[in-house]
Design a protein around this motif. Structure first.
Motif, mmCIF file in Angstrom:
data_model
loop_
_atom_site.group_PDB
_atom_site.id
_atom_site.type_symbol
_atom_site.label_atom_id
_atom_site.label_comp_id
_atom_site.label_asym_id
_atom_site.label_seq_id
_atom_site.Cartn_x
_atom_site.Cartn_y
_atom_site.Cartn_z
ATOM 1 N N SER A 236 59.818 -73.469 -38.829
ATOM 2 C CA SER A 236 58.439 -73.823 -38.466
ATOM 3 C C SER A 236 57.723 -72.630 -37.844
ATOM 4 O O SER A 236 56.543 -72.388 -38.123
ATOM 5 N N VAL A 237 58.428 -71.891 -37.004
ATOM 6 C CA VAL A 237 57.845 -70.700 -36.382
ATOM 7 C C VAL A 237 57.421 -69.702 -37.455
ATOM 8 O O VAL A 237 56.294 -69.182 -37.428
ATOM 9 N N PHE A 238 58.300 -69.437 -38.413
ATOM 10 C CA PHE A 238 57.966 -68.471 -39.455
ATOM 11 C C PHE A 238 56.837 -68.983 -40.352
ATOM 12 O O PHE A 238 55.988 -68.202 -40.807
ATOM 13 N N ALA A 239 56.798 -70.292 -40.599
ATOM 14 C CA ALA A 239 55.700 -70.847 -41.385
ATOM 15 C C ALA A 239 54.380 -70.691 -40.641
ATOM 16 O O ALA A 239 53.358 -70.295 -41.234
ATOM 17 N N ALA A 240 54.386 -70.967 -39.339
ATOM 18 C CA ALA A 240 53.163 -70.812 -38.537
ATOM 19 C C ALA A 240 52.720 -69.354 -38.494
ATOM 20 O O ALA A 240 51.521 -69.050 -38.615
ATOM 21 N N LEU A 241 53.677 -68.446 -38.329
ATOM 22 C CA LEU A 241 53.339 -67.013 -38.328
ATOM 23 C C LEU A 241 52.800 -66.568 -39.676
ATOM 24 O O LEU A 241 52.049 -65.589 -39.763
ATOM 25 N N GLY A 242 53.161 -67.284 -40.733
ATOM 26 C CA GLY A 242 52.672 -66.965 -42.068
ATOM 27 C C GLY A 242 51.346 -67.609 -42.409
ATOM 28 O O GLY A 242 50.885 -67.503 -43.551
ATOM 29 N N ILE A 266 57.063 -68.308 -27.335
ATOM 30 C CA ILE A 266 57.371 -66.881 -27.216
ATOM 31 C C ILE A 266 56.821 -66.075 -28.398
ATOM 32 O O ILE A 266 56.831 -64.846 -28.375
ATOM 33 N N ASN A 267 56.302 -66.771 -29.412
ATOM 34 C CA ASN A 267 55.645 -66.090 -30.529
ATOM 35 C C ASN A 267 54.125 -66.218 -30.473
ATOM 36 O O ASN A 267 53.430 -65.894 -31.439
ATOM 37 N N GLY A 268 53.628 -66.710 -29.325
ATOM 38 C CA GLY A 268 52.187 -66.802 -29.141
ATOM 39 C C GLY A 268 51.527 -67.885 -29.971
ATOM 40 O O GLY A 268 50.324 -67.812 -30.264
ATOM 41 N N ILE A 269 52.277 -68.918 -30.341
ATOM 42 C CA ILE A 269 51.753 -70.020 -31.148
ATOM 43 C C ILE A 269 51.522 -71.218 -30.240
ATOM 44 O O ILE A 269 52.385 -71.577 -29.437
ATOM 45 N N ASP A 270 50.365 -71.837 -30.368
ATOM 46 C CA ASP A 270 50.037 -73.022 -29.592
ATOM 47 C C ASP A 270 50.857 -74.195 -30.120
ATOM 48 O O ASP A 270 50.551 -74.754 -31.174
#
Length: 398
Positions: A236-242, A266-270
């Motif tokens: 999910s983190v990588f999908a959001a970053l993408g 920690i990846n700056g995603i809300d």
């Protein structure tokens, strides 16, 4: 160290001569003679001819591993030094990377010692012992790591053995300095929070590195993404970053909620803009179908075996039906990332599951990409079960 002569049956001795590394209990003529785990086994065929040397250690895959086919080679400190140093040097590109600081440095039989796994997390080694047998060589393995020319901060261990098949809870710190957790590591530029002293799992599965990057770089932008069996939400983190429009992470474990929030943060995603759901995945499939929910991209990465209050799942038996449930909630022209770490079947059989599911659901499809283990998870052709990971990107057509 005294060597115990272990006679191997004719059919199996031929396999071992050909490079097969696992010692199966059924292959041993007198398995009742094997008493003390960690014993060095001098393997002979039924005519008494030397075929290899290994150790006795019970784990779910067998009762030991072949270590050498050289009769004069001793299983001593020099042996472990040579194997481990060679493996560490082979990962030089990873040690020198600023984008990825968590990876595998020793992959069991692929690097020459079955039952022993060593991972690296931003200066810390984590040793996984898969039997009491390999654990008897603990001092030699730790000594080899302490000689590593690249240096290290600390060493942790995971004892993945006991009579009940459960992780042995203990203080996992071994040597060096203790880490401060959560420890932030990098994977292809993204951040992961890991805890090396919190049970069997540290917070991320390193074998999916290439798959996560591909989702981020090629598939996620503008898409609604469903991540089933989400664990700590790494996909999910990588999908959001993408650039995903929204991610939905579903896992039964209560701790997955806080851990997934941590990974987003920690990846700056809300994280509040994402859906994080603690629920039985099998119930969520029924809920999504009932509510007519549809997703552009569904990531399906179940364990080989899972059990909840109402459902028992076995990848070898049930993956086809799981795919049917997934297809039912995937948008037209959507993509399913089907993944399994089950070593009981190969990629061809896995593709057979996919074909059957799509045909039963009357959906045309094409396979866009395939993945197996990344190159730090070294395998050998003589032991195909070791190359366990199978991931297929399935595009539904229309």
């Amino acid at each position: 160290m005294q060597e115990l002569i272990c006679e191997i049956k004719a059919r199996d001795s031929k396999k071992i001569k050909g490079g097969y590394p696992l010692i199966d209990k059924r292959a041993v003529v007198h398995p009742e003679h094997l008493q003390e785990e960690g014993s060095i086994l001098k393997l002979t065929d039924e005519n008494g001819r030397f075929i290899g040397k290994g150790y006795y250690g019970n784990q779910n895959k067998g009762i030991g591993w072949v270590l050498t086919r050289k009769q004069e080679e001793a299983i001593d400190q020099a042996f472990f030094d040579a194997k481990i140093t060679k493996a560490l040097r082979a990962r030089a590109a990873y040690f020198n990377s600023e984008e990825t600081t968590a990876f595998r440095v020793f992959n069991g039989e692929g690097d020459g010692i079955g039952g022993l796994i060593i991972d690296y997390y931003a200066g810390f080694f984590v040793i996984h012992w898969y039997s009491q047998g390999i654990y008897t060589f603990k001092d030699m393995v730790i000594s080899s790591l302490q000689k590593w020319e690249g240096g290290y901060k600390g060493i942790y261990e995971k004892k993945r053995f006991d009579t009940k098949g459960k992780y042995i809870e203990d203080d996992d710190f071994v040597a060096g300095v203790r880490g401060e957790f959560p420890l932030i590591v990098k994977e292809n530029g993204a951040n992961f929070a890991v805890d090396l002293n919190d049970g069997a799992m540290v917070g991320v599965f390193l074998d999916q590195r290439d798959v996560r990057r591909t989702i981020r770089d090629k598939y996620a932008r503008g898409k609604t993404v469903l991540n089933m069996f989400s664990y700590t939400g790494a996909f999910s983190v990588f999908a959001a970053l993408g650039g995903a429009k929204k991610t939905t992470s579903v896992d039964l474990a209560n701790r997955s909620y806080a851990k997934t929030i941590e990974q987003f943060s920690i990846n700056g995603i809300d994280y509040e803009s994402q859906d994080i759901i603690v629920e039985d995945v099998f119930k969520y499939f029924k809920y999504a179908a009932r509510k007519e929910l549809k997703f552009d991209l569904v990531i399906l990465d179940p364990p080989s075996f899972a059990k909840s209050k109402k459902f028992t799942f076995s990848a070898a038996k049930d993956y086809t039906n799981l795919l049917k449930d997934t297809i039912a909630i995937t948008e037209k022209n959507g993509t399913i990332v089907a993944s399994t770490n089950c070593s009981a079947f190969n990629m061809d059989k896995f593709k057979g599951f996919i074909d059957t599911a799509c045909k039963d659901m009357k959906r045309r499809y094409r396979i866009r990409e395939e993945f197996s283990l990344p190159d730090d998870f070294k395998t050998i052709s003589e032991y195909k079960e070791g190359d366990y990971l199978k991931v297929v990107f399935i595009e539904l057509i229309g």
